[in-house]
Design a protein around this motif. Sequence first.
Motif, short mmCIF file in Angstrom:
data_model
loop_
_atom_site.label_atom_id
_atom_site.label_comp_id
_atom_site.label_asym_id
_atom_site.label_seq_id
_atom_site.Cartn_x
_atom_site.Cartn_y
_atom_site.Cartn_z
N SER A 56 0.81 -1.22 0.00
CA SER A 56 0.00 0.00 0.00
C SER A 56 0.85 1.27 0.00
O SER A 56 0.30 2.37 -0.09
CB SER A 56 -0.93 0.01 1.21
OG SER A 56 -0.17 -0.09 2.41
N ARG A 57 2.18 1.13 0.10
CA ARG A 57 3.03 2.31 0.18
C ARG A 57 4.26 2.23 -0.72
O ARG A 57 5.31 2.79 -0.43
CB ARG A 57 3.43 2.57 1.64
CG ARG A 57 2.25 3.05 2.46
CD ARG A 57 2.52 3.23 3.92
NE ARG A 57 1.29 3.69 4.57
CZ ARG A 57 1.05 3.63 5.87
NH1 ARG A 57 1.97 3.13 6.69
NH2 ARG A 57 -0.08 4.07 6.37
N GLU A 110 5.62 7.55 -0.13
CA GLU A 110 5.79 6.22 -0.72
C GLU A 110 7.26 5.94 -1.06
O GLU A 110 8.06 6.87 -1.20
CB GLU A 110 4.96 6.10 -2.01
CG GLU A 110 3.50 6.47 -1.87
CD GLU A 110 3.21 7.97 -1.99
OE1 GLU A 110 2.04 8.34 -2.12
OE2 GLU A 110 4.18 8.78 -1.97
N ASN A 149 -3.50 6.36 4.83
CA ASN A 149 -3.23 6.65 3.42
C ASN A 149 -4.25 7.61 2.82
O ASN A 149 -3.91 8.51 2.06
CB ASN A 149 -3.20 5.35 2.62
CG ASN A 149 -1.94 4.53 2.87
OD1 ASN A 149 -1.08 4.93 3.65
ND2 ASN A 149 -1.84 3.39 2.23
N GLN A 197 -1.06 4.18 -4.27
CA GLN A 197 -0.64 2.79 -4.44
C GLN A 197 -0.64 2.46 -5.93
O GLN A 197 -1.55 2.82 -6.64
CB GLN A 197 -1.61 1.86 -3.70
CG GLN A 197 -1.24 0.39 -3.81
CD GLN A 197 -2.20 -0.51 -3.03
OE1 GLN A 197 -3.21 -0.04 -2.53
NE2 GLN A 197 -1.89 -1.79 -2.95
#
Length: 345
Positions: A248-249, A281, A334, A341
Motif C-alpha cells: 500500500s506504500r 511512498e 493513506n 498505491q
Amino acid sequence: MKDKVKVAVNGYGVIGKRVADAVQLQDDMELAGVCDVVSDWRIKVAVQREYPVYAFDGSTQEKMEQAGIEVRGTLAELLKRCDVVVDCTPKKIAAQNIEKYKEAGLKFIVQGGEKHETTGHSFSAENNYDTALGRESTRVVSCNTTSIIRTLTALKKAGLLQKARGTLLRRATDPWESHLNGIMNTLVPEPEIPSHQGPDAQSVDPELDVITAAVKVPETLSHLHYWNVQLTKDASKEEVLQAFGNSSRIAMINYGDGLSANNTIKELMLGLNRPYGDMYEVALWQDMLKVVGNELFYAYLVDNQAIVIPETIDAIRALTRLEENAQASIQITNAALGVRQGAFI
C-alpha cells in the motif's frame, strides 16, 4: 465511536512538524500540542498554524516569550494533556526523555535515530503492526530502513524473497540545514559492511536475510537504493511487479516519463500539491526493474523527510488500540495523507 486520542509532539523539527500536520488530518486523533527548545522561525510556524506551543522547560519558555511566542506551558504540563507522545527530538535526546513519559504513565513513540533497545520494539506498519498493539512504546525505524522493510516485506508476502543485498546512496544532510554541514565534491562510504540499515531491518523482521552497504553523497533531496535480490524461484517481471503492487506504500515511476533523477521526482511531488513536496511512498522505477532467472535487480528513491510519517500515525493507532487491524489503519492513514498505491501518474 472511540474518543479521539490526544497526541503530543515533542520536537517540532523536520519530522515533528510533519507528524503534527498528519495528526491534524486524522479523524480519530487530536493534537494536544507541540514542544521545542527553539524560539526562531521554526516554532513560529507552529504558532502560525495555531498549534498549542509548549516549551521544554522554564528557561526555554522565558526565551520563547521574549521572542513574542505565546506559550501554553512546559513539557511537564503538556504531558498532563495527552495520551501518547511522539518524540521527534534529535538523535539520542529521546532516550533522555523517556523517563518523563514513563513517570507520566504515557505511551510513547521514538524515531529511528534511537537504538532498538530504547523501546524493545521497532515498527513498520505492513510488517509488524500486530506486535505493537497495546504496547507502552515503539520505535519507528529510520527512513532507509522503512523503505527496506516495505519492499522486502512485499516480496516475502508473495513467497519470492530468499536473500537481499542493497547499496544505499545516502543524502548528506537534511535540506534545511545544508548551509551548516554536509559534504561537497566527495563521496563518503560507511566504513563497515553491513551498514546499520540491514541489522536495523532485522530488528523489525529477524527472518530477513539482508546485507546493506552505504555511501554518503553530496545532495539533500532523497536517498537512492540499488538492490540485488535472490528469489525463491525463477520468476517473471510481471510477478515481481505484482508483489510490489500489493504494497500500500510503494508507488511506481518510469524513467521513460522523464523521472530520471531525484530532483525530477521532487518536482513531481510539488506538481501533485504534496505538502512540502513530500513523498510518503517508496518510488520504485518499474521500467528499470529486471529479473534474470531467480535474480532480481531494482532501484528506488526514499524521501528522508516524509516516508516515516504514515508509519508514525499507524504506530499511534497500534499503541493506543484505536484500530486493531493493520490494513484498516493503513487505509485510514493513506486516505488522510493522499498516499498512492500502484503508480504516481
